[in-house]
Design a protein around this motif. Structure first.
Motif, mmCIF file in Angstrom:
data_model
loop_
_atom_site.group_PDB
_atom_site.id
_atom_site.type_symbol
_atom_site.label_atom_id
_atom_site.label_comp_id
_atom_site.label_asym_id
_atom_site.label_seq_id
_atom_site.Cartn_x
_atom_site.Cartn_y
_atom_site.Cartn_z
ATOM 1 N N UNK A 186 -5.385 -45.247 7.247
ATOM 2 C CA UNK A 186 -6.493 -44.760 8.060
ATOM 3 C C UNK A 186 -6.605 -43.236 8.028
ATOM 4 N N UNK A 187 -5.611 -42.556 7.467
ATOM 5 C CA UNK A 187 -5.601 -41.106 7.464
ATOM 6 C C UNK A 187 -5.778 -40.585 6.038
ATOM 7 N N UNK A 188 -6.133 -39.319 5.929
ATOM 8 C CA UNK A 188 -6.214 -38.680 4.622
ATOM 9 C C UNK A 188 -4.974 -37.843 4.385
ATOM 10 N N UNK A 189 -4.296 -38.011 3.238
ATOM 11 C CA UNK A 189 -3.110 -37.193 2.960
ATOM 12 C C UNK A 189 -3.473 -35.714 2.914
ATOM 13 N N UNK A 190 -2.538 -34.878 3.326
ATOM 14 C CA UNK A 190 -2.756 -33.438 3.306
ATOM 15 C C UNK A 190 -2.102 -32.838 2.072
ATOM 16 N N UNK A 191 -2.689 -31.777 1.556
ATOM 17 C CA UNK A 191 -2.115 -31.040 0.446
ATOM 18 C C UNK A 191 -2.574 -29.592 0.550
ATOM 19 N N UNK A 192 -1.667 -28.631 0.308
ATOM 20 C CA UNK A 192 -2.024 -27.214 0.454
ATOM 21 C C UNK A 192 -2.715 -26.636 -0.771
ATOM 22 N N UNK B 223 7.427 -31.509 -7.148
ATOM 23 C CA UNK B 223 7.792 -30.205 -6.594
ATOM 24 C C UNK B 223 7.801 -30.216 -5.070
ATOM 25 N N UNK B 224 8.476 -29.204 -4.534
ATOM 26 C CA UNK B 224 8.387 -28.836 -3.124
ATOM 27 C C UNK B 224 8.040 -27.351 -3.096
ATOM 28 N N UNK B 225 6.893 -26.942 -2.534
ATOM 29 C CA UNK B 225 6.581 -25.510 -2.433
ATOM 30 C C UNK B 225 7.629 -24.798 -1.590
ATOM 31 N N UNK B 226 8.075 -23.649 -2.067
ATOM 32 C CA UNK B 226 9.118 -22.917 -1.353
ATOM 33 C C UNK B 226 8.544 -22.202 -0.147
ATOM 34 N N UNK B 227 7.321 -21.708 -0.245
ATOM 35 C CA UNK B 227 6.694 -20.979 0.866
ATOM 36 C C UNK B 227 5.196 -21.191 0.793
ATOM 37 N N UNK C 72 3.000 -18.767 -6.841
ATOM 38 C CA UNK C 72 3.930 -19.479 -5.965
ATOM 39 C C UNK C 72 5.227 -19.786 -6.678
ATOM 40 N N UNK C 73 6.230 -20.044 -5.864
ATOM 41 C CA UNK C 73 7.524 -20.507 -6.360
ATOM 42 C C UNK C 73 7.692 -21.955 -5.926
ATOM 43 N N UNK D 281 -1.170 -18.379 -1.175
ATOM 44 C CA UNK D 281 -2.573 -17.991 -1.046
ATOM 45 C C UNK D 281 -3.286 -18.354 -2.342
ATOM 46 N N UNK D 282 -4.425 -19.016 -2.220
ATOM 47 C CA UNK D 282 -5.149 -19.480 -3.402
ATOM 48 C C UNK D 282 -6.314 -18.555 -3.705
ATOM 49 N N UNK D 283 -6.687 -18.524 -4.972
ATOM 50 C CA UNK D 283 -7.875 -17.776 -5.394
ATOM 51 C C UNK D 283 -8.615 -18.609 -6.435
ATOM 52 N N UNK D 284 -9.896 -18.342 -6.574
ATOM 53 C CA UNK D 284 -10.701 -19.081 -7.540
ATOM 54 C C UNK D 284 -10.213 -18.798 -8.948
ATOM 55 N N UNK D 285 -10.173 -19.841 -9.785
ATOM 56 C CA UNK D 285 -9.663 -19.703 -11.140
ATOM 57 C C UNK D 285 -10.752 -20.025 -12.151
ATOM 58 N N UNK D 286 -10.610 -19.483 -13.334
ATOM 59 C CA UNK D 286 -11.520 -19.810 -14.428
ATOM 60 C C UNK D 286 -11.164 -21.193 -14.967
ATOM 61 N N UNK D 287 -12.044 -21.809 -15.754
ATOM 62 C CA UNK D 287 -11.726 -23.140 -16.284
ATOM 63 C C UNK D 287 -10.458 -23.118 -17.127
ATOM 64 N N UNK D 288 -9.653 -24.152 -17.063
ATOM 65 C CA UNK D 288 -8.423 -24.201 -17.864
ATOM 66 C C UNK D 288 -8.739 -24.391 -19.339
ATOM 67 N N UNK D 289 -7.772 -24.076 -20.179
ATOM 68 C CA UNK D 289 -7.932 -24.275 -21.614
ATOM 69 C C UNK D 289 -7.722 -25.750 -21.928
ATOM 70 N N UNK D 290 -8.711 -26.384 -22.521
ATOM 71 C CA UNK D 290 -8.629 -27.798 -22.825
ATOM 72 C C UNK D 290 -8.061 -28.067 -24.206
ATOM 73 N N UNK D 291 -7.802 -29.335 -24.490
ATOM 74 C CA UNK D 291 -7.251 -29.749 -25.774
ATOM 75 C C UNK D 291 -8.135 -30.831 -26.388
#
Length: 416
Positions: free
Chosen positions: A280-286, A306-310, A295-296, A313-323
């Protein structure tokens, strides 16, 4: 419902520093008694909700209406609050305190070693029994499988639960689903073979390399706590691009798992952040698709989760390089070589467009294509307009390609 007339009683509870700690109220319902709703705003891990209504949704509409009313400054601070509010809040504080004390308390090394030994012995016994059971299924012949009721599969699954091998138990409990598929003999044999491989890999023990050994233990159900990962796991600091996220029910159907895939710019590592929530809930993700974070991360022994260490802060990114499709499949093959039980892996395709030839595909200019896992990819078609774009997706050899994020020709990001 978010209007003062619907809430004859409401109020807020102030924290010691003066901020609002909780919001509560009594909402008029269809019955004689009002619905009692409350929100603990500074609860550990995020807000907590309570309501006396029978709704299975969390938060329910009464809680949401109370929050809207509070946001509109329609709920005022009161020095006193009802007993049920105080009992609920004090109970939450007490449980949090006990959890912190149990975490802070030093572990008894001898007791921990004895517990670990007993767990390993139970798992070993369960896996031996699973091998015998698998042999019985093959000796009886696959043709007998559809004749079995659910009890046949559940008995083995319950035995594995008793043996502390919960993930293996879920894999056994999922076998009847293979029998219901169109090509059930192949599907069932594949799943039985993967279980047999799991038993053999467990018996191999330390002869396996560390990542594969960690994958085997995870597939059996021997969990590693996040605290252990933070204290002992490999740490990698990098600029991590968030490729996308996907929600899917767990194998037992009791919870929703959110998989967030990230890629390290310098390390080239693929990272997986997992979170879970009730249905009934939505999972959370940072993390948010289309962004990148400095990040580390502390990695689980399997080298991916992974487990985030701390906080990051996020910023907008350009499109990733595809294959290309061929390069993407090579990457997936390498991941499957280390963990043959993995059923999904992220890929990023460059210049891919939806195509239809009896079923839907994502096709590239060189004529290669991967089948989509849906017969009606309308959102994908609407976002791309049928034009080539960069697509981050999950690839499953069994189910096909599930797009997670699309970057259009102008570089704009569209989470799907």
């Amino acid at each position: 419902m978010a209007k003062p007339a619907s809430w004859p009683e409401s109020g807020t509870v102030a924290a010691p520093e003066g901020a609002t700690s909780a919001v509560w109220g009594a909402c008029k319902g269809s019955g004689a008694k009002p619905y009692l709703a409350a929100v603990h705003l500074d609860g550990a891990g995020g807000p907590a909700y309570k309501c006396s209504c029978p709704s299975r949704k969390i938060p329910c509409k009464h809680v949401l209406a109370l929050l809207v009313l509070w946001a509109q400054e329609g709920v005022h601070t009161r020095e006193e609050h009802p007993e049920w509010v105080g009992n609920w809040l004090s109970g939450r504080v007490e449980r949090r305190k006990k959890a912190e004390e149990s975490t802070a308390a030093p572990a008894d090394p001898k007791r921990a070693a004895a517990t670990l030994k007993a767990r390993e012995e139970a798992v070993e016994s369960g896996m031996r029994e699973l091998r015998l059971w698998l042999d019985d299924q093959i000796e009886a012949g696959l043709a007998e499988a559809p004749k079995h009721g659910y009890g046949h599969w559940d008995r083995m699954a319950k035995r594995l639960v008793d043996a502390k091998a919960g993930a293996a138990a879920s894999a056994v409990a999922a076998l009847p689903a293979a029998i219901r598929s169109a090509h059930w003999p192949e599907a069932l044999l594949e799943r039985l073979s993967l279980l047999h491989l799991l038993v053999s890999a467990h018996e191999a023990g330390d002869a396996l390399d560390a990542p594969t050994r960690a994958a085997v233990r995870a597939r059996i159900g021997i969990a590693v706590k996040a605290g252990e990962v933070l204290s002992e796991g490999e740490r990698v600091r990098d600029t991590w691009r968030v490729l996308g996220l996907r929600d899917a029910p767990t194998e037992d159907g009791q919870m929703t798992a959110r998989r967030v895939w990230l890629h390290g710019e310098k390390s080239g590592r693929t990272a997986l952040f997992l979170s879970f929530a009730r249905l009934q809930e939505g999972p959370r993700a940072p993390f948010r698709a289309g962004t990148e974070v400095e990040a580390e991360f502390a990695f689980y022994p399997d080298g991916h989760r992974i487990v985030p260490v701390a906080d990051t802060a996020a910023r907008t990114a350009s499109p990733p390089e595809g294959t290309t499709v061929a390069e993407a499949l090579d990457v997936c093959a390498a991941a499957l070589a280390a963990d043959p039980w993995r059923d999904t892996w992220p890929v990023v395709l460059a210049g891919a467009a939806p195509a239809h030839d009896g079923r839907w595909y994502m096709a590239t200019a060189d004529g290669a294509a991967l089948p989509l896992d849906t017969d009606a990819p309308w959102t994908l078609l609407a976002v791309t307009g049928g034009h080539p774009c960069t697509v981050a997706a999950e690839w499953s050899p069994r189910d096909g390609l599930t797009p997670m994020t699309v970057w259009d020709r102008e570089g704009r990001v569209h989470p799907l």
